[in-house]
Design an enzyme around this catalytic site. Sequence first.
Site, PDB file in Angstrom:
ATOM      1  N   PRO A 131      46.991  37.199  44.895  1.00 22.40           N
ATOM      2  CA  PRO A 131      45.995  38.116  45.457  1.00 22.40           C
ATOM      3  C   PRO A 131      45.831  37.844  46.956  1.00 22.40           C
ATOM      4  O   PRO A 131      45.929  36.691  47.378  1.00 22.40           O
ATOM      5  CB  PRO A 131      44.702  37.739  44.723  1.00 22.40           C
ATOM      6  CG  PRO A 131      45.065  36.761  43.665  1.00 22.40           C
ATOM      7  CD  PRO A 131      46.425  36.230  43.949  1.00 22.40           C
ATOM      8  N   PHE A 294      45.155  43.058  38.122  1.00 23.93           N
ATOM      9  CA  PHE A 294      45.088  41.723  38.706  1.00 23.93           C
ATOM     10  C   PHE A 294      43.803  41.000  38.361  1.00 23.93           C
ATOM     11  O   PHE A 294      43.723  39.787  38.442  1.00 23.93           O
ATOM     12  CB  PHE A 294      45.246  41.801  40.226  1.00 23.93           C
ATOM     13  CG  PHE A 294      46.495  42.533  40.587  1.00 23.93           C
ATOM     14  CD1 PHE A 294      47.735  41.951  40.381  1.00 23.93           C
ATOM     15  CD2 PHE A 294      46.453  43.837  41.056  1.00 23.93           C
ATOM     16  CE1 PHE A 294      48.908  42.635  40.656  1.00 23.93           C
ATOM     17  CE2 PHE A 294      47.616  44.526  41.335  1.00 23.93           C
ATOM     18  CZ  PHE A 294      48.840  43.928  41.134  1.00 23.93           C
ATOM     19  N   LEU A 295      42.773  41.769  37.996  1.00 26.90           N
ATOM     20  CA  LEU A 295      41.509  41.135  37.641  1.00 26.90           C
ATOM     21  C   LEU A 295      41.538  40.679  36.179  1.00 26.90           C
ATOM     22  O   LEU A 295      40.938  39.664  35.843  1.00 26.90           O
ATOM     23  CB  LEU A 295      40.363  42.134  37.852  1.00 26.90           C
ATOM     24  CG  LEU A 295      38.987  41.526  37.987  1.00 26.90           C
ATOM     25  CD1 LEU A 295      38.940  40.485  39.101  1.00 26.90           C
ATOM     26  CD2 LEU A 295      37.951  42.603  38.250  1.00 26.90           C
ATOM     27  N   ASP A 297      43.523  39.023  34.080  1.00 28.28           N
ATOM     28  CA  ASP A 297      43.789  37.632  33.685  1.00 28.28           C
ATOM     29  C   ASP A 297      42.830  36.659  34.350  1.00 28.28           C
ATOM     30  O   ASP A 297      42.530  35.612  33.825  1.00 28.28           O
ATOM     31  CB  ASP A 297      45.239  37.248  33.992  1.00 28.28           C
ATOM     32  CG  ASP A 297      45.572  37.281  35.468  1.00 28.28           C
ATOM     33  OD1 ASP A 297      45.672  36.202  36.079  1.00 28.28           O
ATOM     34  OD2 ASP A 297      45.735  38.379  36.027  1.00 28.28           O
ATOM     35  N   GLN A 298      42.296  37.036  35.545  1.00 27.71           N
ATOM     36  CA  GLN A 298      41.403  36.114  36.248  1.00 27.71           C
ATOM     37  C   GLN A 298      40.042  35.983  35.562  1.00 27.71           C
ATOM     38  O   GLN A 298      39.315  35.025  35.793  1.00 27.71           O
ATOM     39  CB  GLN A 298      41.200  36.578  37.699  1.00 27.71           C
ATOM     40  CG  GLN A 298      42.474  36.519  38.536  1.00 27.71           C
ATOM     41  CD  GLN A 298      42.196  36.863  39.997  1.00 27.71           C
ATOM     42  OE1 GLN A 298      41.489  36.135  40.689  1.00 27.71           O
ATOM     43  NE2 GLN A 298      42.738  37.962  40.463  1.00 27.71           N
ATOM     44  N   HIS A 320      50.399  37.915  32.238  1.00 26.97           N
ATOM     45  CA  HIS A 320      49.479  36.898  32.767  1.00 26.97           C
ATOM     46  C   HIS A 320      48.222  36.807  31.911  1.00 26.97           C
ATOM     47  O   HIS A 320      47.701  35.723  31.664  1.00 26.97           O
ATOM     48  CB  HIS A 320      49.067  37.233  34.216  1.00 26.97           C
ATOM     49  CG  HIS A 320      49.981  36.660  35.247  1.00 26.97           C
ATOM     50  ND1 HIS A 320      51.024  37.360  35.789  1.00 26.97           N
ATOM     51  CD2 HIS A 320      50.005  35.438  35.841  1.00 26.97           C
ATOM     52  CE1 HIS A 320      51.649  36.593  36.680  1.00 26.97           C
ATOM     53  NE2 HIS A 320      51.052  35.432  36.742  1.00 26.97           N
TER      54      HIS A 320
END
EC number: 6.5.1.4
Length: 366
Positions: A131, A294-295, A297-298, A320
């Site tokens: 990121p 992208f959010l 897995d975080q 991920h």
Amino acid sequence: MAGQRVEVDGGILEGGGQILRVSTALSCVLGLPLRVQKIRAGRSTPGLRPQHLSGLEMIRDLCDGQLEGAAIGSTEVTFTPEKIKGGIHTADTKTAGSVCLLMQVSMPCVLFAASPSELHLKGGTNAEMAPQIDYTVMVFKPIVEKFGFNFNCDIKMRGYYPKGGGEVIVRMSPVTQLNPINLTDRGSVTKIYGRAFVAGVLPFKVAKDMAAAAVRCIRKEIRDLYVNIQPVQEPKDQAFGNGNGIIIIAETSTGCLFAGSSLGKRGVNADKVGIDAAEMLLANLRHGGTVDEFLQDQLIIFMALANGVSRIKTGPVTLHTQTAIHFAEQLAKAKFTVKKSEDEEDSSKDTYIIECQGIGMRNPNL
């Protein structure tokens, strides 16, 4: 008396640095001694890279733990965590390794520390395969704070590939427990905004071209919204080296945030960088989820530790995310289910609900 060492296979699923980040963070928070084998076994340069090593060393320092086998190229490490302290800690990748990935591994740990922490993270702020710091501040931060904590992120210096040289200072206070989140109502897109930047020797025209191309691309699909992408020349004293890139955010009526971003490379024209970011954003808006790819897995590690049931609605579940779920189940014993969304408006789309019964981790150090 430390319990049985947990064995983690670093070669399965995503098979990269992410397994290391998720498992060492959970090991540190839960006080579980850990052995990770086959680290990045399938990668072109197997074993630990500088950014993985600096992440591991920071986690070790955060809790005065013991770390064995931690060297560049090593494919096996053992980690024995102790009490998480807080205070000031520095991690320096000495490369363009991502400060955002250092943040990913350290944040769950400092939330369960004995006192507030100040992390000095050095490396790339806008780096490939990670990121961008702008994503972390504009998308990750407001959403992850729904778990019931705040953090402050001060960008001292931006750093780009291949030199790095960036520095970010993250400050946060510990919590007793994390709240669960429920992100299942997408709402409608109300705003689209972003920044297109150049740093170092690159001409300002490149920033303007990236922004204009991105706006044109979004307009083809979303006609009725003003798209505000600012071209920015990074100040000389706040950027190390040369770089260019763009991040575009879409905000919805329910406070969901989605992003598309792209970084310039030598020989890639500015229009293409802008269009790549716009297309990524549009793809993230098509699937009907409440978080972008992208959010996903975080958020998993926070859902696993939270006190109660968390739900997020996503587009296709990434590798991920599957990886983060696997290790959150193995180490934290949280329970996850992933089901196709049953809402009518999602029936034609690839939309899923990820639900987690969190373990209600209580901070033993407070």
